[in-house]
Design a protein around this motif. Sequence first.
Motif, PDB file in Angstrom:
ATOM      1  N   ALA B  36       0.822  -1.225   0.000  1.00  0.00           N
ATOM      2  CA  ALA B  36       0.000   0.000   0.000  1.00  0.00           C
ATOM      3  C   ALA B  36       0.849   1.265   0.000  1.00  0.00           C
ATOM      4  O   ALA B  36       0.318   2.372   0.076  1.00  0.00           O
ATOM      5  N   CYS B  37       2.168   1.117  -0.081  1.00  0.00           N
ATOM      6  CA  CYS B  37       3.069   2.281  -0.128  1.00  0.00           C
ATOM      7  C   CYS B  37       2.670   3.189  -1.290  1.00  0.00           C
ATOM      8  O   CYS B  37       2.388   2.727  -2.385  1.00  0.00           O
ATOM      9  N   ILE B  38       2.597   4.496  -1.028  1.00  0.00           N
ATOM     10  CA  ILE B  38       2.270   5.432  -2.101  1.00  0.00           C
ATOM     11  C   ILE B  38       3.503   6.243  -2.517  1.00  0.00           C
ATOM     12  O   ILE B  38       3.385   7.310  -3.129  1.00  0.00           O
ATOM     13  N   ALA B  39       4.663   5.750  -2.140  1.00  0.00           N
ATOM     14  CA  ALA B  39       5.921   6.342  -2.596  1.00  0.00           C
ATOM     15  C   ALA B  39       6.021   7.833  -2.280  1.00  0.00           C
ATOM     16  O   ALA B  39       6.547   8.600  -3.074  1.00  0.00           O
ATOM     17  N   CYS B  40       5.524   8.207  -1.115  1.00  0.00           N
ATOM     18  CA  CYS B  40       5.548   9.629  -0.762  1.00  0.00           C
ATOM     19  C   CYS B  40       6.941  10.084  -0.366  1.00  0.00           C
ATOM     20  O   CYS B  40       7.257  11.268  -0.422  1.00  0.00           O
ATOM     21  N   GLY B  41       7.772   9.139   0.088  1.00  0.00           N
ATOM     22  CA  GLY B  41       9.146   9.489   0.456  1.00  0.00           C
ATOM     23  C   GLY B  41       9.305  10.048   1.853  1.00  0.00           C
ATOM     24  O   GLY B  41      10.406  10.455   2.242  1.00  0.00           O
ATOM     25  N   SER B  42       8.229  10.069   2.637  1.00  0.00           N
ATOM     26  CA  SER B  42       8.337  10.588   4.008  1.00  0.00           C
ATOM     27  C   SER B  42       9.360   9.800   4.811  1.00  0.00           C
ATOM     28  O   SER B  42      10.124  10.375   5.591  1.00  0.00           O
ATOM     29  N   CYS B  43       9.348   8.483   4.616  1.00  0.00           N
ATOM     30  CA  CYS B  43      10.270   7.639   5.375  1.00  0.00           C
ATOM     31  C   CYS B  43      11.713   8.033   5.082  1.00  0.00           C
ATOM     32  O   CYS B  43      12.518   8.222   5.991  1.00  0.00           O
ATOM     33  N   THR B  44      12.011   8.197   3.806  1.00  0.00           N
ATOM     34  CA  THR B  44      13.377   8.546   3.395  1.00  0.00           C
ATOM     35  C   THR B  44      13.748   9.948   3.872  1.00  0.00           C
ATOM     36  O   THR B  44      14.869  10.196   4.290  1.00  0.00           O
ATOM     37  N   PHE B  57      15.499   4.222   1.906  1.00  0.00           N
ATOM     38  CA  PHE B  57      14.640   3.117   2.335  1.00  0.00           C
ATOM     39  C   PHE B  57      13.507   2.842   1.341  1.00  0.00           C
ATOM     40  O   PHE B  57      13.236   1.707   0.979  1.00  0.00           O
ATOM     41  N   ARG B  58      12.872   3.923   0.864  1.00  0.00           N
ATOM     42  CA  ARG B  58      11.752   3.748  -0.061  1.00  0.00           C
ATOM     43  C   ARG B  58      12.178   3.017  -1.334  1.00  0.00           C
ATOM     44  O   ARG B  58      11.525   2.098  -1.806  1.00  0.00           O
ATOM     45  N   LYS B  59      13.308   3.441  -1.851  1.00  0.00           N
ATOM     46  CA  LYS B  59      13.781   2.869  -3.108  1.00  0.00           C
ATOM     47  C   LYS B  59      14.168   1.397  -2.934  1.00  0.00           C
ATOM     48  O   LYS B  59      13.831   0.555  -3.777  1.00  0.00           O
ATOM     49  N   VAL B  60      14.830   1.107  -1.822  1.00  0.00           N
ATOM     50  CA  VAL B  60      15.280  -0.277  -1.614  1.00  0.00           C
ATOM     51  C   VAL B  60      14.076  -1.216  -1.492  1.00  0.00           C
ATOM     52  O   VAL B  60      14.034  -2.265  -2.123  1.00  0.00           O
ATOM     53  N   HIS B  61      13.064  -0.791  -0.712  1.00  0.00           N
ATOM     54  CA  HIS B  61      11.946  -1.743  -0.571  1.00  0.00           C
ATOM     55  C   HIS B  61      11.113  -1.824  -1.854  1.00  0.00           C
ATOM     56  O   HIS B  61      10.504  -2.845  -2.146  1.00  0.00           O
ATOM     57  N   THR B  62      11.112  -0.736  -2.659  1.00  0.00           N
ATOM     58  CA  THR B  62      10.416  -0.806  -3.947  1.00  0.00           C
ATOM     59  C   THR B  62      11.136  -1.808  -4.855  1.00  0.00           C
ATOM     60  O   THR B  62      10.496  -2.648  -5.499  1.00  0.00           O
ATOM     61  N   VAL B  88       6.111   8.545  10.635  1.00  0.00           N
ATOM     62  CA  VAL B  88       5.612   9.456   9.599  1.00  0.00           C
ATOM     63  C   VAL B  88       4.847   8.788   8.462  1.00  0.00           C
ATOM     64  O   VAL B  88       4.144   9.463   7.715  1.00  0.00           O
ATOM     65  N   CYS B  89       4.967   7.476   8.313  1.00  0.00           N
ATOM     66  CA  CYS B  89       4.352   6.831   7.140  1.00  0.00           C
ATOM     67  C   CYS B  89       2.830   7.044   7.108  1.00  0.00           C
ATOM     68  O   CYS B  89       2.121   6.614   8.004  1.00  0.00           O
ATOM     69  N   PRO B  90       2.308   7.709   6.055  1.00  0.00           N
ATOM     70  CA  PRO B  90       0.865   7.997   6.011  1.00  0.00           C
ATOM     71  C   PRO B  90       0.016   6.754   5.760  1.00  0.00           C
ATOM     72  O   PRO B  90      -1.200   6.782   5.962  1.00  0.00           O
ATOM     73  N   ARG B  91       0.647   5.677   5.310  1.00  0.00           N
ATOM     74  CA  ARG B  91      -0.102   4.444   5.072  1.00  0.00           C
ATOM     75  C   ARG B  91      -0.004   3.499   6.263  1.00  0.00           C
ATOM     76  O   ARG B  91      -0.453   2.352   6.184  1.00  0.00           O
ATOM     77  N   GLY B  92       0.605   3.980   7.336  1.00  0.00           N
ATOM     78  CA  GLY B  92       0.667   3.165   8.545  1.00  0.00           C
ATOM     79  C   GLY B  92       1.480   1.891   8.399  1.00  0.00           C
ATOM     80  O   GLY B  92       1.227   0.893   9.076  1.00  0.00           O
ATOM     81  N   ILE B  93       2.440   1.910   7.509  1.00  0.00           N
ATOM     82  CA  ILE B  93       3.253   0.716   7.300  1.00  0.00           C
ATOM     83  C   ILE B  93       4.288   0.606   8.428  1.00  0.00           C
ATOM     84  O   ILE B  93       4.902   1.605   8.822  1.00  0.00           O
ATOM     85  N   ASN B  94       4.459  -0.585   8.939  1.00  0.00           N
ATOM     86  CA  ASN B  94       5.478  -0.814   9.956  1.00  0.00           C
ATOM     87  C   ASN B  94       6.825  -0.863   9.233  1.00  0.00           C
ATOM     88  O   ASN B  94       7.380  -1.923   8.973  1.00  0.00           O
ATOM     89  N   THR B  95       7.309   0.307   8.907  1.00  0.00           N
ATOM     90  CA  THR B  95       8.498   0.396   8.060  1.00  0.00           C
ATOM     91  C   THR B  95       9.733  -0.216   8.721  1.00  0.00           C
ATOM     92  O   THR B  95      10.537  -0.868   8.062  1.00  0.00           O
ATOM     93  N   ARG B  96       9.858   0.002  10.006  1.00  0.00           N
ATOM     94  CA  ARG B  96      11.000  -0.573  10.719  1.00  0.00           C
ATOM     95  C   ARG B  96      10.916  -2.102  10.632  1.00  0.00           C
ATOM     96  O   ARG B  96      11.917  -2.782  10.424  1.00  0.00           O
TER      97      ARG B  96
HETATM   98  S1  SF4 Z   1       6.479   6.772   4.250  1.00  0.00           S
HETATM   99 FE1  SF4 Z   1       5.265   4.936   3.888  1.00  0.00          FE
HETATM  100  S2  SF4 Z   1       4.015   5.386   2.076  1.00  0.00           S
HETATM  101 FE2  SF4 Z   1       5.646   6.936   2.163  1.00  0.00          FE
HETATM  102  S3  SF4 Z   1       7.263   6.062   0.856  1.00  0.00           S
HETATM  103 FE3  SF4 Z   1       7.696   5.446   2.950  1.00  0.00          FE
HETATM  104  S4  SF4 Z   1       6.756   3.422   3.143  1.00  0.00           S
HETATM  105 FE4  SF4 Z   1       5.868   4.391   1.347  1.00  0.00          FE
END
Ligand code: SF4
Lengths: 337, 109
Positions: B36-44, B57-62, B88-96
């Motif tokens: 559900a990542c929308i590639a917003c880049g907030s994580c990075t 981080f965004r690019k690697v997981h993509t 910060v992830c707006p999609r609530g992904i457990n990025t860690r």
């Molecule tokens: S913050 Fe969340 S939605 Fe945005 S790029 Fe990172 S993983 Fe994707």
Amino acid sequence: MSHKVIVVGGGIAGMQTALSLAERGIQPLLLEKSERIGGKLTGWHQLFPSFTPASEVLGDLSARLKDSGAEVRTNSEVRKIDKQGVELTDGTSLEADAVVVCSGFDLFNARLKEEYGYGIYPNVYTSADLEAMFNENRVLTAEGKKPQRIALLHCVGSRDEKVGQRHCSRVCCITGVKQAIELKKLYPTADIYNFYMDIRMFGPGYEEMYRQAQQEYGIHFVRGRISEASETIDHRVQIKAEDTLVGRPLKMTVDMLILLIGMKPGESNRRFAENSAIKLAPSNFVQPHDSFLHNVCSEAPNIFYAGTVTAPKNVGESLNEAITAADRVAQYLSARQ
Amino acid sequence: MIQWGFNINQPRAINLDKNDRLVADRILEQMPELEACIACGSCTATCTAGNLTSFNFRKVHTLVRRGEYKGAYEEMNKCMLCGKCRLVCPRGINTRGVVLLIKQELGDY
Ligand code: SF4
Ligand SMILES: Cc1cc2nc3c(=O)[nH]c(=O)nc-3n(C[C@H](O)[C@H](O)[C@H](O)COP(=O)(O)OP(=O)(O)OC[C@H]3O[C@@H](n4cnc5c(N)ncnc54)[C@H](O)[C@@H]3O)c2cc1C
Ligand code: SF4
Ligand code: SF4
């Protein structure tokens, strides 16, 4: 006293306009160029965002229209709209006190984007073709096989100067999401990829449906426009794009490529615009008087618009405009008395 | 050996016909919300490691989701597991959790 109002076009916008007029005691005459009413919805299977069968919406609307006693004439194409009424392509002139133009939109001809091979490679389809396949309950490749890998391409014939269509057609993003989910429901093990430029989820529940497509149905979204399609020896389709989110070219072979074709301004618009009260926007959709309080009005007091004749819209928006237009007609007629 | 200054480049295209999506699918099965990542880049943007190194981080997981695993494990090693991205992830992904999952699944890739 019964006034005569002509409604041009028997899609959902025209049907609802005629119905709302009849409900207000105004006698409408609905003119439809093809042999049946319903417009584009006659070709759709299930409607976003609720997967309601299009036939259900049309059936309900048709039944109410019939009960209302509104007069419907099919096989009647309007050529001109003038002060007195309309002129049909067979030369007949019909007088009316007011005209509501509901002639809708045209589908973009995917053959114009030759690089995608529509009409050349048998496994390249449009979103409209896919709706027909769903309706026939037969979604198979040209070889009669179950597709295991499908790509859907957004913005075909929209946002594209090369085909003279700068506007966004609005409904194709959500159509792409809807069709991807329907395909996944049909073939749960299939890999489905949507190639998008921007994802535009403008309606209630649309964004939620997009997320559902990603998270629950595992549909892959790749940001990048397919640059070309070519056929493999076994009639599959090889596509190339840039995965712009990682900045690398991407290629893959799919069993089916679905082109999400856009909405083009209706072909009647130009002829209608010979009447100086009917203005066209740069996109060639009809330009209403303004976008706010007069969004169903022309430059003449007795010509009105409803539905996709003025811009790409979904079903709900088209129906709402039809009710507004009927309301404006009623106001106009009562003020004239 | 004499170096002539010529070499052969590996094709850069992501080839989804050749890539083995098995690991990617396994990761997504365990954490479907990553799709559900929308590639917003907030994580990075917020990433402690990304602000000091080339780690994205965004690019690697993509890339991992496309079946491009090469170097992903090493990249994820740059993460300090601070968890800021998750805030910060707006999609609530457990990025860690994604970092840990990718490392676990790709450890011996
Ligand atoms: S913050 Fe969340 S939605 Fe945005 S790029 Fe990172 S993983 Fe994707
Ligand atoms: C692929 C695709 C899928 C879609 N799916 C959905 C969905 O799931 N949900 C949703 O909300 N919306 C959907 N839409 C949008 C929906 O199709 C439109 O909102 C709807 O068709 C608009 O109705 P309309 O009456 O304005 O126009 P139309 O449906 O185009 O009807 C216009 C009618 O006018 C007639 N006409 C044209 N010119 C003349 C003339 N000169 N004289 C007489 N008659 C004339 C035509 O024959 C036609 O019957 C989709 C659109 C596309 C392209
Ligand atoms: S709605 Fe989406 S697919 Fe359609 S033209 Fe706009 S951005 Fe492109
Ligand atoms: S947990 Fe890792 S990826 Fe997330 S912000 Fe901290 S260092 Fe960056």
